[in-house]
Design a protein around this motif. Structure first.
Motif, PDB file in Angstrom:
ATOM      1  N   ILE A 128      -8.219  12.142  -6.511  1.00  0.00           N
ATOM      2  CA  ILE A 128      -7.060  12.698  -7.217  1.00  0.00           C
ATOM      3  C   ILE A 128      -5.845  11.876  -6.827  1.00  0.00           C
ATOM      4  CG2 ILE A 128      -5.684  14.752  -7.667  1.00  0.00           C
ATOM      5  CD1 ILE A 128      -8.090  16.403  -6.680  1.00  0.00           C
ATOM      6  N   GLY A 129      -5.118  11.381  -7.815  1.00  0.00           N
ATOM      7  CA  GLY A 129      -3.948  10.548  -7.555  1.00  0.00           C
ATOM      8  C   GLY A 129      -2.702  11.100  -8.215  1.00  0.00           C
ATOM      9  N   GLY A 130      -1.588  11.080  -7.489  1.00  0.00           N
ATOM     10  CA  GLY A 130      -0.292  11.451  -8.034  1.00  0.00           C
ATOM     11  C   GLY A 130       0.551  10.204  -8.208  1.00  0.00           C
ATOM     12  N   SER A 140       1.499   7.213  -5.598  1.00  0.00           N
ATOM     13  CA  SER A 140       2.217   7.534  -4.368  1.00  0.00           C
ATOM     14  C   SER A 140       1.447   8.424  -3.413  1.00  0.00           C
ATOM     15  CB  SER A 140       3.550   8.202  -4.714  1.00  0.00           C
ATOM     16  OG  SER A 140       3.339   9.304  -5.573  1.00  0.00           O
ATOM     17  N   SER A 141       0.472   9.174  -3.918  1.00  0.00           N
ATOM     18  CA  SER A 141      -0.255  10.101  -3.051  1.00  0.00           C
ATOM     19  C   SER A 141      -1.692  10.251  -3.523  1.00  0.00           C
ATOM     20  CB  SER A 141       0.439  11.466  -3.039  1.00  0.00           C
ATOM     21  OG  SER A 141      -0.089  12.303  -2.044  1.00  0.00           O
ATOM     22  N   LEU A 142      -2.614  10.424  -2.558  1.00  0.00           N
ATOM     23  CA  LEU A 142      -4.042  10.483  -2.844  1.00  0.00           C
ATOM     24  C   LEU A 142      -4.681  11.698  -2.189  1.00  0.00           C
ATOM     25  CD1 LEU A 142      -5.136   6.784  -2.183  1.00  0.00           C
ATOM     26  CD2 LEU A 142      -5.232   7.931  -4.399  1.00  0.00           C
ATOM     27  N   VAL A 150       0.851  -1.190   0.000  1.00  0.00           N
ATOM     28  CA  VAL A 150       0.000   0.000   0.000  1.00  0.00           C
ATOM     29  C   VAL A 150       0.888   1.241   0.000  1.00  0.00           C
ATOM     30  CG1 VAL A 150      -1.715   1.314   1.302  1.00  0.00           C
ATOM     31  CG2 VAL A 150      -1.894  -1.184   1.162  1.00  0.00           C
ATOM     32  N   CYS A 151       0.546   2.223  -0.837  1.00  0.00           N
ATOM     33  CA  CYS A 151       1.305   3.484  -0.907  1.00  0.00           C
ATOM     34  C   CYS A 151       0.668   4.591  -0.082  1.00  0.00           C
ATOM     35  CB  CYS A 151       1.429   3.959  -2.354  1.00  0.00           C
ATOM     36  SG  CYS A 151       2.549   2.984  -3.367  1.00  0.00           S
ATOM     37  N   ASP A 152      -0.654   4.721  -0.179  1.00  0.00           N
ATOM     38  CA  ASP A 152      -1.309   5.822   0.516  1.00  0.00           C
ATOM     39  C   ASP A 152      -2.778   5.495   0.748  1.00  0.00           C
ATOM     40  OD1 ASP A 152      -1.327   8.266   1.803  1.00  0.00           O
ATOM     41  OD2 ASP A 152      -1.705   9.447   0.004  1.00  0.00           O
ATOM     42  N   LEU A 153      -3.337   6.148   1.756  1.00  0.00           N
ATOM     43  CA  LEU A 153      -4.757   6.056   2.082  1.00  0.00           C
ATOM     44  C   LEU A 153      -5.306   7.464   2.235  1.00  0.00           C
ATOM     45  CD1 LEU A 153      -4.703   3.404   4.989  1.00  0.00           C
ATOM     46  CD2 LEU A 153      -5.063   2.940   2.566  1.00  0.00           C
ATOM     47  N   VAL A 154      -6.581   7.632   1.867  1.00  0.00           N
ATOM     48  CA  VAL A 154      -7.256   8.908   2.096  1.00  0.00           C
ATOM     49  C   VAL A 154      -8.727   8.604   2.363  1.00  0.00           C
ATOM     50  CG1 VAL A 154      -7.851   9.345  -0.332  1.00  0.00           C
ATOM     51  CG2 VAL A 154      -7.520  11.278   1.227  1.00  0.00           C
ATOM     52  N   GLN A 160       9.253  13.892 -13.077  1.00  0.00           N
ATOM     53  CA  GLN A 160       9.697  12.803 -12.219  1.00  0.00           C
ATOM     54  C   GLN A 160       8.597  12.462 -11.215  1.00  0.00           C
ATOM     55  OE1 GLN A 160      13.725  13.151 -10.634  1.00  0.00           O
ATOM     56  NE2 GLN A 160      14.345  14.446 -12.357  1.00  0.00           N
ATOM     57  N   TRP A 161       8.968  11.613 -10.277  1.00  0.00           N
ATOM     58  CA  TRP A 161       8.049  11.068  -9.284  1.00  0.00           C
ATOM     59  C   TRP A 161       7.304  12.169  -8.533  1.00  0.00           C
ATOM     60  CZ3 TRP A 161       8.458   5.603  -8.023  1.00  0.00           C
ATOM     61  CH2 TRP A 161       7.629   5.177  -6.971  1.00  0.00           C
ATOM     62  N   ILE A 162       5.970  12.058  -8.452  1.00  0.00           N
ATOM     63  CA  ILE A 162       5.179  12.952  -7.606  1.00  0.00           C
ATOM     64  C   ILE A 162       5.198  12.396  -6.191  1.00  0.00           C
ATOM     65  CG2 ILE A 162       2.866  13.829  -7.107  1.00  0.00           C
ATOM     66  CD1 ILE A 162       2.340  13.934 -10.076  1.00  0.00           C
ATOM     67  N   ASN A 163       5.668  13.180  -5.245  1.00  0.00           N
ATOM     68  CA  ASN A 163       5.782  12.714  -3.860  1.00  0.00           C
ATOM     69  C   ASN A 163       4.613  13.118  -2.987  1.00  0.00           C
ATOM     70  OD1 ASN A 163       8.041  11.029  -3.459  1.00  0.00           O
ATOM     71  ND2 ASN A 163       9.435  12.763  -3.643  1.00  0.00           N
ATOM     72  N   ALA A 164       3.865  14.131  -3.366  1.00  0.00           N
ATOM     73  CA  ALA A 164       2.730  14.542  -2.530  1.00  0.00           C
ATOM     74  C   ALA A 164       1.756  15.365  -3.344  1.00  0.00           C
ATOM     75  CB  ALA A 164       3.218  15.353  -1.325  1.00  0.00           C
ATOM     76  N   ILE A 165       0.474  15.214  -3.012  1.00  0.00           N
ATOM     77  CA  ILE A 165      -0.567  16.092  -3.530  1.00  0.00           C
ATOM     78  C   ILE A 165      -1.475  16.481  -2.371  1.00  0.00           C
ATOM     79  CG2 ILE A 165      -0.556  15.164  -5.876  1.00  0.00           C
ATOM     80  CD1 ILE A 165      -3.057  13.575  -5.173  1.00  0.00           C
TER      81      ILE A 165
END
Length: 324
Positions: free
Chosen positions: A219-221, A209-211, A167-171, A246-251
């Motif tokens: 919305i997903g990055g 990586s981020s939700l 799992v990468c992220d939860l929202v 490059q890689w999106i680390n946060a939204i």
């Protein structure tokens, strides 16, 4: 649109982790507390009225009193009757009171059953509904904790097992939760006595990586630099943007204005205006390169999106940008 403001200083530098910035706003104290992960520490910086800051560190321990545990993410979970600081590490999950002084709960990860080389960790944190805190795991499971309004009687209610990779992220928003994994697959859940799976959104082969959730949209990055927006109910993709190199680390989303923040390892921070409705559209409003940095975290500091904070790998401060 935004100009650089006075930075917020930290006791240690930020690790290169996705979603490596959390904030807790206090209307009563007129302050904002920032949380940034550095190895086995969570650096807290409370900034009050007049710019006065109070710095401290919360150490994440393993099973032994002297063993440290590398942290993967730290986040405040705000429930109707309680706020807890949740730390996800390679050893398990810890919950503290909001200022990180008292640990109220510790849950170790289950022993690894496979004989292959395998790295265990927990990652992805969110508060769901009135009493639940959920944390993702490297085996694809999601631990659901029942958090009482006071005391230390936190219980592991169940473990959801629909993901097959980490799992990468939860929202979450109200009683709905969205989880995303390293293949980009998303699952929409309904909280209740037991969590039930409502729908699944196929991935694109790369980590989400981020939700964030805004109204009826997810919305997903992604690790590819894409920003994708889906309908929460149907799972249909609405918008796809090649947002970063490059890689999106946060939204993050400013709930009252529809502004979307995206930060990437390509040194760029971008702010987008998302308009939903019958004809959804996204328009770029602001972009700024911070040379020689790998941005690792980003958060709006208010619901209107008047200002935002950024963290970057190996830097001991939070960059703050405010509207002109």
């Amino acid at each position: 649109m935004y100009v650089k403001d006075a930075p917020v200083y930290l006791k240690s530098s930020a690790s290169l982790l996705s979603n490596n910035l959390a904030i807790l706003r206090s209307k009563e104290k007129e302050s904002i507390t920032y949380a940034v992960v550095h190895k086995a520490l969570v650096c807290l910086s409370n900034v009050g009225k007049g710019g006065f800051s109070n710095l401290k560190q919360v150490a994440c321990k393993g099973e032994g009193a002297h063993s440290s545990s590398a942290v993967q993410q730290a986040k405040w979970c705000v429930l109707p009757e309680r706020t807890v600081l949740v730390i996800a590490s390679i050893k398990g999950v810890q919950m503290f009171d909001p200022d990180g002084t008292i640990m109220i709960f510790w849950q170790s990860l289950p022993p690894c059953e496979t004989t292959e080389a395998y790295s265990q960790f927990s990652r992805g944190i969110c508060a769901v509904g009135d009493k639940y805190v959920c944390v993702g795991c490297s085996d694809g499971g999601i631990m659901v904790f029942d958090v009482p309004s006071h005391g230390t009687g936190v219980k592991l209610q169940e473990t959801l097992g629909s993901h097959v990779v980490s799992v990468c992220d939860l929202v979450a928003k109200d009683t709905k939760m969205v989880s995303a994994d390293e293949t980009g697959h998303m699952i929409v859940w309904q909280a209740g006595g037991h969590f039930t799976q409502l729908s699944k959104i196929d991935g694109f082969g790369f980590p989400c990586s981020s939700l964030a959730i805004y109204k009826e949209y997810i919305i997903g990055g992604y690790g590819t630099g894409h920003l994708r927006i889906f309908n929460l109910a149907s799972g249909k993709i609405i918008v796809e943007i090649c947002a970063h190199a490059q890689w999106i680390n946060a939204i993050d989303v400013a709930e009252e204005s529809g502004l979307v923040l995206s930060v990437s390892e390509d040194t760029f921070v971008r702010v987008w205006q998302f308009t939903g409705g019958d004809s959804p559209k996204v328009e770029i409003k602001f972009q700024q390169s911070i040379p020689d940095t790998q941005l690792s975290g980003g958060k709006f500091l208010d619901p209107e999106g008047q200002s935002f904070g950024l963290t970057a790998y190996d830097l001991t401060e939070v960059y703050v940008f405010s509207k002109k």
